[in-house]
Enzyme design. Structure first.
Site, PDB file in Angstrom:
ATOM      1  N   ASP A 160      11.981  -8.763  -7.312  1.00  7.23           N
ATOM      2  CA  ASP A 160      11.412  -7.487  -7.744  1.00  7.23           C
ATOM      3  C   ASP A 160      11.349  -7.398  -9.268  1.00  7.23           C
ATOM      4  O   ASP A 160      12.283  -7.777  -9.960  1.00  7.23           O
ATOM      5  CB  ASP A 160      12.306  -6.363  -7.185  1.00  7.23           C
ATOM      6  CG  ASP A 160      11.619  -5.017  -7.224  1.00  7.23           C
ATOM      7  OD1 ASP A 160      10.414  -4.965  -7.519  1.00  7.23           O
ATOM      8  OD2 ASP A 160      12.300  -4.011  -6.949  1.00  7.23           O
ATOM      9  N   HIS A 161      10.249  -6.878  -9.763  1.00 10.90           N
ATOM     10  CA  HIS A 161      10.069  -6.667 -11.196  1.00 10.90           C
ATOM     11  C   HIS A 161      10.341  -7.912 -12.016  1.00 10.90           C
ATOM     12  O   HIS A 161      11.084  -7.880 -12.990  1.00 10.90           O
ATOM     13  CB  HIS A 161      10.914  -5.480 -11.678  1.00 10.90           C
ATOM     14  CG  HIS A 161      10.258  -4.173 -11.333  1.00 10.90           C
ATOM     15  ND1 HIS A 161       9.106  -3.752 -11.928  1.00 10.90           N
ATOM     16  CD2 HIS A 161      10.560  -3.255 -10.405  1.00 10.90           C
ATOM     17  CE1 HIS A 161       8.725  -2.612 -11.383  1.00 10.90           C
ATOM     18  NE2 HIS A 161       9.585  -2.291 -10.451  1.00 10.90           N
ATOM     19  N   GLU A 266       2.764  -8.780  -5.365  1.00  7.61           N
ATOM     20  CA  GLU A 266       2.574  -7.377  -5.744  1.00  7.61           C
ATOM     21  C   GLU A 266       2.407  -7.297  -7.251  1.00  7.61           C
ATOM     22  O   GLU A 266       3.153  -7.902  -8.012  1.00  7.61           O
ATOM     23  CB  GLU A 266       3.764  -6.502  -5.327  1.00  7.61           C
ATOM     24  CG  GLU A 266       3.641  -5.074  -5.873  1.00  7.61           C
ATOM     25  CD  GLU A 266       4.549  -4.064  -5.207  1.00  7.61           C
ATOM     26  OE1 GLU A 266       4.646  -4.087  -3.948  1.00  7.61           O
ATOM     27  OE2 GLU A 266       5.154  -3.249  -5.915  1.00  7.61           O
ATOM     28  N   LYS A 308      15.589   7.691 -10.549  1.00  8.53           N
ATOM     29  CA  LYS A 308      16.465   7.094  -9.546  1.00  8.53           C
ATOM     30  C   LYS A 308      17.348   8.153  -8.879  1.00  8.53           C
ATOM     31  O   LYS A 308      17.991   8.954  -9.548  1.00  8.53           O
ATOM     32  CB  LYS A 308      17.387   6.055 -10.198  1.00  8.53           C
ATOM     33  CG  LYS A 308      16.675   5.018 -11.054  1.00  8.53           C
ATOM     34  CD  LYS A 308      15.942   4.007 -10.220  1.00  8.53           C
ATOM     35  CE  LYS A 308      15.152   3.054 -11.104  1.00  8.53           C
ATOM     36  NZ  LYS A 308      14.309   2.139 -10.377  1.00  8.53           N
ATOM     37  N   HIS A 340       7.252   2.914  -5.855  1.00  9.44           N
ATOM     38  CA  HIS A 340       8.583   2.451  -6.266  1.00  9.44           C
ATOM     39  C   HIS A 340       9.547   3.618  -6.456  1.00  9.44           C
ATOM     40  O   HIS A 340       9.119   4.758  -6.537  1.00  9.44           O
ATOM     41  CB  HIS A 340       8.492   1.682  -7.586  1.00  9.44           C
ATOM     42  CG  HIS A 340       7.820   0.349  -7.448  1.00  9.44           C
ATOM     43  ND1 HIS A 340       7.852  -0.602  -8.421  1.00  9.44           N
ATOM     44  CD2 HIS A 340       7.096  -0.185  -6.429  1.00  9.44           C
ATOM     45  CE1 HIS A 340       7.175  -1.673  -8.022  1.00  9.44           C
ATOM     46  NE2 HIS A 340       6.697  -1.437  -6.821  1.00  9.44           N
TER      47      HIS A 340
END
Ligand code: ZN
Length: 485
Positions: A160-161, A266, A308, A340
């Site tokens: 991810d990222h 992605e 978050k 996200h």
């Protein structure tokens, strides 16, 4: 039941201090295995023909194997459903990152009954660094969780990222089946705030073939969904995104060159300070496709704050209007939107589920850590209080990694609260974010680890139940539309 399974169960029966996870029992190639807890430690018990593929401690016909990366790889060979796989072709996919390596059994129970393909192994480099883990360890934890629960529906592993070819190479070599490319370092956010004169000046010095290409492709015509663009709009979009598009092309070709199995790509442009307009989204997507880059999903930066661990803050009508346009663009090119920081964004999920027909990727991250801390708050108030005070004292340090907006001064003094209130005290937004962003710092403290992990082992069923209800709420709002159809 096969004879090899019988012999595994018989051998386990006479082992002292050994508790079997019933759902984990499985057999293949003359070999049976199961997850057990033995003298406090979770292990893989193996017997049969392929026993030598696993490393561990032999006891009679059995081998008790630690839950290591090597043993996870041996399990992938024996039981292929325990290995992560691409999610291409699945409409509804969900990232359920597990920072602790403890949450996946709860996630498996949470998705039961929903038509969703999970990405149980999902970590960013930042998360790996803060928790001292490797991609291989994250995948191993998901592997053993899948066996523990007897889950055979398949799952993905998301690097991810990721920002560089080096990070991508590391993720793919470790077994990741999805790559989320974070282009933020190649997006010129300064240009987004330029005056028109500054835009004109910066654009004028771009290579002539770049300007020529964009102008010939996008000016003086009606574009699908977004209509026509003025030269000044186009100039700004090119300045902000042209390098990110080149970077995505390079990384996509790199993945193609090194991959040994399908990889879901992605494209993420969400980690920038500016909100992605539909016109920007369209141009980025159109350029990617023109250059042979075919993302499975794309994450724009949607309007409003996706912080978050707390609810969405922003104008839900603005969000919905843009989201519809983003969805039309995604449908036009044939990929899905990716949302996200989806944890706890209940107010946006009903729109997301409805507009996409649940053809979407949603990433939750990290709130399984908060669910763990909720169990701590309930049963070990002394540990919770110590962790809370530590997180509060180190909040400025934790804020270097995560952007949060709540004010820690608004958290009432924990010394003035009684134990019974602590689980609710954790739910106060400022308190929640303070604990949320401190996970890395806490997990690096020996006093915390030594108390936390044995505590969680003793309370895992309650933890799983909490995750079922927490993740279940996300799924309920996302899929409500489809269940009615
Ligand atoms: Zn993101």
């Amino acid at each position: 039941m096969s004879t090899i399974t019988d012999s595994l169960l018989e051998a386990l029966h006479i082992e002292p201090n050994t508790v079997l996870y019933e759902r984990s029992i499985d057999a293949a190639a003359g070999t049976a295995c199961a997850i057990v807890r033995r003298a406090g430690e979770k292990l893989l018990a193996v017997t049969g023909e392929k026993i030598s593929a696993f490393s561990g401690e032999t006891s009679g016909k059995l081998k008790f194997c630690p839950l290591t990366v090597e043993n996870a790889r041996a399990l992938h060979e024996l039981l292929p459903y325990t290995r992560p796989r691409s999610h291409a072709g699945h409409k509804f996919t969900m990232g359920l990152g597990d920072r602790l390596g403890l949450a996946t059994p709860g996630h498996i129970r949470a998705i039961a009954g929903y038509d969703v393909y999970p990405v149980f192994a999902q970590q960013s480099i930042r998360e790996l660094t803060l928790t001292n883990r490797t991609f291989s360890e994250v995948i191993a934890a998901a592997t053993f969780a899948v066996l523990q629960e007897g889950y055979k529906g398949g799952y993905g592993a998301d690097g991810d990222h990721l920002k560089t070819e080096e990070e991508i190479g590391y993720a793919i070599a470790s077994g990741c089946t999805m790559i989320t490319l974070d282009c933020s370092e190649h997006i010129d956010i300064q240009a987004a705030a330029y005056t028109q004169a500054e835009v004109d000046a910066a654009y004028a010095v771009l290579p002539e073939e770049v300007r020529g290409h964009y102008e010939a492709t996008y000016l003086d015509r009606e574009l699908p969904i977004i209509g026509s663009l003025s030269l000044s709009e186009l100039k700004r979009i090119v300045l902000v995104f042209w390098k990110a598009i080149l970077h995505a092309e390079r990384c996509y070709q790199y993945i193609d060159a090194i991959k040994t199995a399908d990889v879901d790509f992605e494209m993420s442009i969400d980690e920038t300070r500016t909100i992605t307009s539909p016109a920007e989204h369209y141009i980025v997507a159109s350029e990617l496709f023109a250059h042979g880059v075919h993302p499975v999903s794309l994450a724009p930066h949607f309007s409003g704050e996706f912080e978050k661990g707390i609810e969405y803050s922003g104008n839900l009508n603005d969000f919905a209007r843009d989201f519809v346009a983003h969805q039309e663009i995604a449908e036009h090119f044939g990929y899905k939107l990716s949302v996200h920081s989806g944890s706890d964004k209940f107010s946006v999920f009903s729109t997301v589920g409805r507009v996409t027909g649940c053809h979407v990727h949603v990433k939750t991250a990290g709130t399984n850590w908060l669910e763990a801390m909720r169990v701590v708050a309930k049963h070990d108030p002394a540990l919770y209080r110590r962790a809370h005070k530590f997180a509060l004292a180190h909040r400025a340090e934790a804020e270097k990694y995560y952007h949060v907006s709540t004010n820690p001064d608004e958290i009432p003094n924990i010394d003035l609260q009684n134990d019974a209130y602590l689980p609710e005290y954790l739910q106060l937004p400022a308190s929640r974010q303070t604990i949320h962003i401190a996970y890395g710092l806490l997990l690096n403290e020996k006093w915390f680890r030594d108390a936390f992990f044995p505590f969680m082992a003793a309370h895992e069923e309650e933890y799983y139940a909490g995750l079922v209800s927490h993740i279940g709420r996300h799924l309920m709002y996302l899929t409500a539309e489809r269940r009615n159809a």
